[in-house]
Design a protein around this motif. Structure first.
Motif, PDB file in Angstrom:
ATOM      1  N   ASP A  25       0.833  -1.198   0.000  1.00  0.00           N
ATOM      2  CA  ASP A  25       0.000   0.000   0.000  1.00  0.00           C
ATOM      3  C   ASP A  25       0.871   1.252   0.000  1.00  0.00           C
ATOM      4  O   ASP A  25       0.654   2.170  -0.792  1.00  0.00           O
ATOM      5  CB  ASP A  25      -0.928  -0.014   1.209  1.00  0.00           C
ATOM      6  CG  ASP A  25      -1.924   1.130   1.190  1.00  0.00           C
ATOM      7  OD1 ASP A  25      -2.534   1.359   0.130  1.00  0.00           O
ATOM      8  OD2 ASP A  25      -2.094   1.783   2.228  1.00  0.00           O
ATOM      9  N   ASN A  26       1.863   1.277   0.874  1.00  0.00           N
ATOM     10  CA  ASN A  26       2.748   2.441   0.937  1.00  0.00           C
ATOM     11  C   ASN A  26       3.617   2.560  -0.305  1.00  0.00           C
ATOM     12  O   ASN A  26       3.886   3.661  -0.778  1.00  0.00           O
ATOM     13  CB  ASN A  26       3.621   2.391   2.189  1.00  0.00           C
ATOM     14  CG  ASN A  26       2.818   2.691   3.423  1.00  0.00           C
ATOM     15  OD1 ASN A  26       1.928   3.522   3.393  1.00  0.00           O
ATOM     16  ND2 ASN A  26       3.128   2.016   4.507  1.00  0.00           N
ATOM     17  N   PHE A  27       4.056   1.438  -0.844  1.00  0.00           N
ATOM     18  CA  PHE A  27       4.873   1.463  -2.051  1.00  0.00           C
ATOM     19  C   PHE A  27       4.082   2.037  -3.230  1.00  0.00           C
ATOM     20  O   PHE A  27       4.580   2.893  -3.968  1.00  0.00           O
ATOM     21  CB  PHE A  27       5.372   0.054  -2.378  1.00  0.00           C
ATOM     22  CG  PHE A  27       6.233  -0.005  -3.600  1.00  0.00           C
ATOM     23  CD1 PHE A  27       7.560   0.378  -3.537  1.00  0.00           C
ATOM     24  CD2 PHE A  27       5.704  -0.432  -4.811  1.00  0.00           C
ATOM     25  CE1 PHE A  27       8.355   0.332  -4.668  1.00  0.00           C
ATOM     26  CE2 PHE A  27       6.486  -0.480  -5.943  1.00  0.00           C
ATOM     27  CZ  PHE A  27       7.824  -0.092  -5.870  1.00  0.00           C
ATOM     28  N   LYS A  29       1.459   3.966  -3.057  1.00  0.00           N
ATOM     29  CA  LYS A  29       1.163   5.374  -2.783  1.00  0.00           C
ATOM     30  C   LYS A  29       2.363   6.251  -3.134  1.00  0.00           C
ATOM     31  O   LYS A  29       2.213   7.292  -3.786  1.00  0.00           O
ATOM     32  CB  LYS A  29       0.774   5.549  -1.316  1.00  0.00           C
ATOM     33  CG  LYS A  29       0.393   6.969  -0.967  1.00  0.00           C
ATOM     34  CD  LYS A  29      -0.161   7.091   0.438  1.00  0.00           C
ATOM     35  CE  LYS A  29       0.774   6.511   1.447  1.00  0.00           C
ATOM     36  NZ  LYS A  29       0.370   6.701   2.830  1.00  0.00           N
ATOM     37  N   GLN A  30       3.551   5.832  -2.739  1.00  0.00           N
ATOM     38  CA  GLN A  30       4.757   6.600  -3.059  1.00  0.00           C
ATOM     39  C   GLN A  30       5.035   6.608  -4.556  1.00  0.00           C
ATOM     40  O   GLN A  30       5.467   7.623  -5.114  1.00  0.00           O
ATOM     41  CB  GLN A  30       5.962   6.054  -2.295  1.00  0.00           C
ATOM     42  CG  GLN A  30       5.882   6.256  -0.804  1.00  0.00           C
ATOM     43  CD  GLN A  30       5.811   7.727  -0.433  1.00  0.00           C
ATOM     44  OE1 GLN A  30       6.439   8.571  -1.031  1.00  0.00           O
ATOM     45  NE2 GLN A  30       4.987   8.022   0.565  1.00  0.00           N
ATOM     46  N   ALA A  31       4.786   5.486  -5.232  1.00  0.00           N
ATOM     47  CA  ALA A  31       4.979   5.437  -6.683  1.00  0.00           C
ATOM     48  C   ALA A  31       4.028   6.398  -7.380  1.00  0.00           C
ATOM     49  O   ALA A  31       4.420   7.081  -8.338  1.00  0.00           O
ATOM     50  CB  ALA A  31       4.774   4.016  -7.185  1.00  0.00           C
ATOM     51  N   ILE A  33       2.770   9.142  -6.099  1.00  0.00           N
ATOM     52  CA  ILE A  33       3.242  10.500  -5.806  1.00  0.00           C
ATOM     53  C   ILE A  33       4.417  10.866  -6.701  1.00  0.00           C
ATOM     54  O   ILE A  33       4.466  11.966  -7.262  1.00  0.00           O
ATOM     55  CB  ILE A  33       3.593  10.635  -4.309  1.00  0.00           C
ATOM     56  CG1 ILE A  33       2.304  10.642  -3.484  1.00  0.00           C
ATOM     57  CG2 ILE A  33       4.400  11.898  -4.051  1.00  0.00           C
ATOM     58  CD1 ILE A  33       2.517  10.583  -1.994  1.00  0.00           C
ATOM     59  N   PHE A  34       5.371   9.952  -6.876  1.00  0.00           N
ATOM     60  CA  PHE A  34       6.500  10.231  -7.761  1.00  0.00           C
ATOM     61  C   PHE A  34       6.043  10.390  -9.210  1.00  0.00           C
ATOM     62  O   PHE A  34       6.559  11.236  -9.941  1.00  0.00           O
ATOM     63  CB  PHE A  34       7.565   9.144  -7.658  1.00  0.00           C
ATOM     64  CG  PHE A  34       8.459   9.307  -6.471  1.00  0.00           C
ATOM     65  CD1 PHE A  34       9.262  10.417  -6.335  1.00  0.00           C
ATOM     66  CD2 PHE A  34       8.499   8.341  -5.482  1.00  0.00           C
ATOM     67  CE1 PHE A  34      10.081  10.585  -5.249  1.00  0.00           C
ATOM     68  CE2 PHE A  34       9.309   8.491  -4.385  1.00  0.00           C
ATOM     69  CZ  PHE A  34      10.111   9.618  -4.259  1.00  0.00           C
ATOM     70  N   VAL A  49      -0.715  15.574  -5.212  1.00  0.00           N
ATOM     71  CA  VAL A  49       0.093  14.834  -4.246  1.00  0.00           C
ATOM     72  C   VAL A  49      -0.649  14.703  -2.921  1.00  0.00           C
ATOM     73  O   VAL A  49      -0.601  13.659  -2.268  1.00  0.00           O
ATOM     74  CB  VAL A  49       1.471  15.513  -4.045  1.00  0.00           C
ATOM     75  CG1 VAL A  49       2.187  14.973  -2.838  1.00  0.00           C
ATOM     76  CG2 VAL A  49       2.316  15.335  -5.295  1.00  0.00           C
ATOM     77  N   ASN A  50      -1.375  15.741  -2.532  1.00  0.00           N
ATOM     78  CA  ASN A  50      -2.160  15.670  -1.299  1.00  0.00           C
ATOM     79  C   ASN A  50      -3.365  14.751  -1.440  1.00  0.00           C
ATOM     80  O   ASN A  50      -3.840  14.187  -0.449  1.00  0.00           O
ATOM     81  CB  ASN A  50      -2.611  17.059  -0.875  1.00  0.00           C
ATOM     82  CG  ASN A  50      -1.468  17.886  -0.350  1.00  0.00           C
ATOM     83  OD1 ASN A  50      -0.494  17.356   0.172  1.00  0.00           O
ATOM     84  ND2 ASN A  50      -1.569  19.195  -0.501  1.00  0.00           N
ATOM     85  N   ALA A  52      -3.370  11.981  -3.354  1.00  0.00           N
ATOM     86  CA  ALA A  52      -2.916  10.609  -3.618  1.00  0.00           C
ATOM     87  C   ALA A  52      -3.200   9.656  -2.450  1.00  0.00           C
ATOM     88  O   ALA A  52      -3.695   8.543  -2.685  1.00  0.00           O
ATOM     89  CB  ALA A  52      -1.433  10.607  -3.970  1.00  0.00           C
ATOM     90  N   PRO A  53      -2.915  10.018  -1.200  1.00  0.00           N
ATOM     91  CA  PRO A  53      -3.267   9.083  -0.108  1.00  0.00           C
ATOM     92  C   PRO A  53      -4.768   8.830   0.006  1.00  0.00           C
ATOM     93  O   PRO A  53      -5.185   7.742   0.404  1.00  0.00           O
ATOM     94  CB  PRO A  53      -2.748   9.783   1.151  1.00  0.00           C
ATOM     95  CG  PRO A  53      -1.699  10.711   0.669  1.00  0.00           C
ATOM     96  CD  PRO A  53      -2.138  11.148  -0.690  1.00  0.00           C
TER      97      PRO A  53
END
Length: 73
Positions: A25-27, A29-31, A33-34, A49-50, A52-53
């Motif tokens: 899930d975190n991976f 989410k970070q992908a 955002i990038f 970006v805000n 995305a979560p």
């Protein structure tokens, strides 16, 4: 066999399932955002970006009541 070994073996699958679910899930989410930052960019990047979560939190928020009802049955 000792009881601590039995407890550990029974707990290990749950632990690793939860660990990898949170990691993926975190991976993702970070992908996302990038991807937003480096591909879309622009003046609206900070808003996206805000948000995305929220894409990953929204299904848990919406479906938690349904899951609770199913668990109670």
């Amino acid at each position: 066999m000792s009881t601590s070994l039995l407890t550990t073996r029974r707990f290990a699958p749950l632990f690793w399932t939860q660990f990898f679910a949170a990691f993926s899930d975190n991976f993702l989410k970070q992908a996302l955002i990038f991807l937003i930052l480096f591909k879309i960019g622009g003046s609206t990047a900070h808003v996206l970006v805000n948000l995305a979560p929220a894409i990953f939190i929204f299904p848990y928020f919406v479906l938690s009541a349904f899951g609770g009802e199913m668990a109670d049955r």
